[in-house]
Design a protein around this motif. Sequence first.
Motif, PDB file in Angstrom:
ATOM      1  N   ILE A   4      52.076  44.802  59.115  1.00 47.98           N
ATOM      2  CA  ILE A   4      52.503  46.143  58.711  1.00 47.98           C
ATOM      3  C   ILE A   4      51.887  46.485  57.358  1.00 47.98           C
ATOM      4  CG2 ILE A   4      54.495  47.574  58.119  1.00 47.98           C
ATOM      5  CD1 ILE A   4      56.081  45.895  60.178  1.00 47.98           C
ATOM      6  N   GLN A   5      51.793  45.507  56.491  1.00 50.27           N
ATOM      7  CA  GLN A   5      51.119  45.732  55.214  1.00 50.27           C
ATOM      8  C   GLN A   5      49.646  46.044  55.473  1.00 50.27           C
ATOM      9  OE1 GLN A   5      51.421  42.511  52.415  1.00 50.27           O
ATOM     10  NE2 GLN A   5      50.662  43.744  50.718  1.00 50.27           N
ATOM     11  N   GLY A   6      49.203  47.162  54.933  1.00 52.30           N
ATOM     12  CA  GLY A   6      47.824  47.590  55.125  1.00 52.30           C
ATOM     13  C   GLY A   6      47.597  48.396  56.383  1.00 52.30           C
ATOM     14  N   SER A   7      48.642  48.610  57.164  1.00 50.34           N
ATOM     15  CA  SER A   7      48.497  49.347  58.420  1.00 50.34           C
ATOM     16  C   SER A   7      48.556  50.853  58.183  1.00 50.34           C
ATOM     17  CB  SER A   7      49.607  48.954  59.396  1.00 50.34           C
ATOM     18  OG  SER A   7      50.870  49.371  58.916  1.00 50.34           O
ATOM     19  N   VAL A   8      48.175  51.597  59.219  1.00 46.99           N
ATOM     20  CA  VAL A   8      48.342  53.051  59.249  1.00 46.99           C
ATOM     21  C   VAL A   8      49.291  53.346  60.406  1.00 46.99           C
ATOM     22  CG1 VAL A   8      47.241  55.288  59.574  1.00 46.99           C
ATOM     23  CG2 VAL A   8      46.069  53.487  58.276  1.00 46.99           C
ATOM     24  N   ILE A   9      50.426  53.941  60.096  1.00 52.23           N
ATOM     25  CA  ILE A   9      51.499  54.137  61.074  1.00 52.23           C
ATOM     26  C   ILE A   9      51.638  55.617  61.400  1.00 52.23           C
ATOM     27  CG2 ILE A   9      53.963  53.814  61.521  1.00 52.23           C
ATOM     28  CD1 ILE A   9      53.945  51.535  59.489  1.00 52.23           C
ATOM     29  N   LEU A  10      51.853  55.912  62.665  1.00 55.32           N
ATOM     30  CA  LEU A  10      52.203  57.271  63.081  1.00 55.32           C
ATOM     31  C   LEU A  10      53.603  57.241  63.664  1.00 55.32           C
ATOM     32  CD1 LEU A  10      50.255  60.106  64.625  1.00 55.32           C
ATOM     33  CD2 LEU A  10      52.192  59.247  65.971  1.00 55.32           C
ATOM     34  N   VAL A  11      54.477  58.101  63.141  1.00 54.59           N
ATOM     35  CA  VAL A  11      55.871  58.181  63.584  1.00 54.59           C
ATOM     36  C   VAL A  11      56.106  59.543  64.213  1.00 54.59           C
ATOM     37  CG1 VAL A  11      58.297  58.079  62.887  1.00 54.59           C
ATOM     38  CG2 VAL A  11      56.599  56.650  61.710  1.00 54.59           C
ATOM     39  N   THR A  12      56.534  59.568  65.471  1.00 58.76           N
ATOM     40  CA  THR A  12      56.924  60.844  66.072  1.00 58.76           C
ATOM     41  C   THR A  12      58.394  61.105  65.752  1.00 58.76           C
ATOM     42  OG1 THR A  12      57.655  59.977  68.227  1.00 58.76           O
ATOM     43  CG2 THR A  12      55.289  60.419  67.945  1.00 58.76           C
ATOM     44  N   GLY A  13      58.754  62.371  65.673  1.00 56.05           N
ATOM     45  CA  GLY A  13      60.132  62.718  65.320  1.00 56.05           C
ATOM     46  C   GLY A  13      60.500  62.260  63.930  1.00 56.05           C
ATOM     47  N   ALA A  14      59.570  62.397  62.986  1.00 54.01           N
ATOM     48  CA  ALA A  14      59.780  61.842  61.640  1.00 54.01           C
ATOM     49  C   ALA A  14      60.787  62.625  60.815  1.00 54.01           C
ATOM     50  CB  ALA A  14      58.443  61.770  60.892  1.00 54.01           C
ATOM     51  N   ASN A  15      61.171  63.812  61.242  1.00 59.10           N
ATOM     52  CA  ASN A  15      62.152  64.584  60.482  1.00 59.10           C
ATOM     53  C   ASN A  15      63.574  64.088  60.697  1.00 59.10           C
ATOM     54  OD1 ASN A  15      60.057  66.148  59.640  1.00 59.10           O
ATOM     55  ND2 ASN A  15      60.757  68.056  60.565  1.00 59.10           N
ATOM     56  N   GLY A  16      63.814  63.369  61.795  1.00 68.09           N
ATOM     57  CA  GLY A  16      65.150  62.933  62.132  1.00 68.09           C
ATOM     58  C   GLY A  16      65.609  61.751  61.297  1.00 68.09           C
ATOM     59  N   GLY A  17      66.878  61.361  61.475  1.00 71.27           N
ATOM     60  CA  GLY A  17      67.443  60.288  60.678  1.00 71.27           C
ATOM     61  C   GLY A  17      66.738  58.962  60.875  1.00 71.27           C
ATOM     62  N   LEU A  18      66.479  58.589  62.120  1.00 68.54           N
ATOM     63  CA  LEU A  18      65.780  57.343  62.405  1.00 68.54           C
ATOM     64  C   LEU A  18      64.304  57.461  62.031  1.00 68.54           C
ATOM     65  CD1 LEU A  18      67.079  54.769  63.576  1.00 68.54           C
ATOM     66  CD2 LEU A  18      66.005  55.335  65.755  1.00 68.54           C
ATOM     67  N   GLY A  19      63.702  58.609  62.351  1.00 71.14           N
ATOM     68  CA  GLY A  19      62.286  58.805  62.036  1.00 71.14           C
ATOM     69  C   GLY A  19      61.999  58.732  60.554  1.00 71.14           C
ATOM     70  N   THR A  72      44.994  55.382  63.089  1.00 69.94           N
ATOM     71  CA  THR A  72      46.323  54.822  63.316  1.00 69.94           C
ATOM     72  C   THR A  72      46.230  53.432  63.952  1.00 69.94           C
ATOM     73  OG1 THR A  72      47.308  57.020  63.597  1.00 69.94           O
ATOM     74  CG2 THR A  72      48.500  55.162  64.552  1.00 69.94           C
ATOM     75  N   SER A  73      47.035  52.506  63.431  1.00 70.29           N
ATOM     76  CA  SER A  73      47.077  51.163  64.011  1.00 70.29           C
ATOM     77  C   SER A  73      48.444  50.805  64.590  1.00 70.29           C
ATOM     78  CB  SER A  73      46.676  50.109  62.968  1.00 70.29           C
ATOM     79  OG  SER A  73      47.487  50.197  61.804  1.00 70.29           O
ATOM     80  N   ILE A  74      49.473  51.568  64.238  1.00 65.60           N
ATOM     81  CA  ILE A  74      50.807  51.374  64.810  1.00 65.60           C
ATOM     82  C   ILE A  74      51.374  52.746  65.152  1.00 65.60           C
ATOM     83  CG2 ILE A  74      53.173  50.578  64.434  1.00 65.60           C
ATOM     84  CD1 ILE A  74      52.082  48.528  62.446  1.00 65.60           C
ATOM     85  N   VAL A  75      51.773  52.930  66.405  1.00 62.48           N
ATOM     86  CA  VAL A  75      52.392  54.182  66.857  1.00 62.48           C
ATOM     87  C   VAL A  75      53.858  53.911  67.147  1.00 62.48           C
ATOM     88  CG1 VAL A  75      52.473  55.928  68.678  1.00 62.48           C
ATOM     89  CG2 VAL A  75      50.266  55.112  67.827  1.00 62.48           C
ATOM     90  N   ILE A  76      54.733  54.724  66.570  1.00 62.95           N
ATOM     91  CA  ILE A  76      56.173  54.595  66.813  1.00 62.95           C
ATOM     92  C   ILE A  76      56.640  55.833  67.568  1.00 62.95           C
ATOM     93  CG2 ILE A  76      58.459  54.346  65.794  1.00 62.95           C
ATOM     94  CD1 ILE A  76      57.153  52.860  63.478  1.00 62.95           C
ATOM     95  N   ASN A  77      56.897  55.649  68.849  1.00 62.08           N
ATOM     96  CA  ASN A  77      57.358  56.708  69.738  1.00 62.08           C
ATOM     97  C   ASN A  77      58.857  56.875  69.548  1.00 62.08           C
ATOM     98  OD1 ASN A  77      55.820  58.343  71.458  1.00 62.08           O
ATOM     99  ND2 ASN A  77      55.332  56.646  72.830  1.00 62.08           N
ATOM    100  N   ASN A  78      59.231  57.714  68.580  1.00 54.45           N
ATOM    101  CA  ASN A  78      60.628  57.864  68.203  1.00 54.45           C
ATOM    102  C   ASN A  78      61.215  59.215  68.610  1.00 54.45           C
ATOM    103  OD1 ASN A  78      63.105  57.473  66.362  1.00 54.45           O
ATOM    104  ND2 ASN A  78      62.088  59.238  65.424  1.00 54.45           N
ATOM    105  N   ALA A  79      60.382  60.222  68.846  1.00 53.86           N
ATOM    106  CA  ALA A  79      60.883  61.561  69.146  1.00 53.86           C
ATOM    107  C   ALA A  79      61.741  61.542  70.411  1.00 53.86           C
ATOM    108  CB  ALA A  79      59.716  62.527  69.325  1.00 53.86           C
ATOM    109  N   GLY A  80      62.860  62.255  70.355  1.00 53.18           N
ATOM    110  CA  GLY A  80      63.727  62.328  71.519  1.00 53.18           C
ATOM    111  C   GLY A  80      64.747  63.429  71.363  1.00 53.18           C
ATOM    112  N   VAL A  81      65.336  63.811  72.483  1.00 52.71           N
ATOM    113  CA  VAL A  81      66.386  64.824  72.487  1.00 52.71           C
ATOM    114  C   VAL A  81      67.582  64.270  73.249  1.00 52.71           C
ATOM    115  CG1 VAL A  81      64.834  66.797  72.278  1.00 52.71           C
ATOM    116  CG2 VAL A  81      65.427  65.930  74.552  1.00 52.71           C
ATOM    117  N   SER A  82      68.754  64.799  72.941  1.00 54.93           N
ATOM    118  CA  SER A  82      69.972  64.373  73.626  1.00 54.93           C
ATOM    119  C   SER A  82      70.510  65.517  74.470  1.00 54.93           C
ATOM    120  CB  SER A  82      71.023  63.927  72.604  1.00 54.93           C
ATOM    121  OG  SER A  82      71.396  65.019  71.777  1.00 54.93           O
ATOM    122  N   GLY A  83      71.490  65.194  75.295  1.00 55.56           N
ATOM    123  CA  GLY A  83      72.116  66.237  76.102  1.00 55.56           C
ATOM    124  C   GLY A  83      72.594  65.704  77.430  1.00 55.56           C
TER     125      GLY A  83
END
Length: 232
Positions: A4-19, A72-83
Amino acid sequence: MTNIQGSVILVTGANGGLGAEFVRQGIALGATKIYATARTPRDWDDPRIVPLPLDVTSQDSVEAAAQSAADTSIVINNAGVSGTNRLLDASVEEVERLFRTNVFGALRVAKAFAPTLASQGGGALVDVHSVLSWFAIAGGYSASKAALWSITNSLRLELAPQGTLVVGAHLGYTDTPMTARLSVDKSDPADIVARIYEAVAADEYEALTDQVSRDVRSALSGPLSALYPSLR
């Protein structure tokens, strides 16, 4: 081991609490850059954090993000919706809305960034599931997370030849805006994200981030009536 050190990370849903926690901890762990994506990205007070527009339900938007974040070297698929709770009470259109983001959005991101990860030596893809991937008490939401779990398992096999680690992360109720209306015990997002990053660094295929996810995972080998007492 995935660094993780030195990596480039992409986070989806980054505005949310977990993101947002993925962004904060990624920087603390030494990532050189983090693409913090959302439909309407927020500003961040750190030059290492790059706001990037991304609507996971739009193929054009995902492709544009993949072009902009080609390092990008790490992708975090975090975006989601509830309902929806009961499938029989929800319209099919509402269930389709959940699948559009939680399933097909995550798959769209994985497909678009697979060549990018290959060009970075493999890297890692993290899909944020839920304990509800295994526990069908939330109707369409549970169904969408179960579908994402299955897709993650397939992607893990398909991306292995290019050296990409695929991590499926499972968690119970976590104290984020998505669960704000629920009066239940909730985990601290910082603890959940820390466990997921630990799993990535250790090249683990699954991150069982709390006790409830560990308990439900172990119960899957038992009779359905034990997991769902109402069936007794």
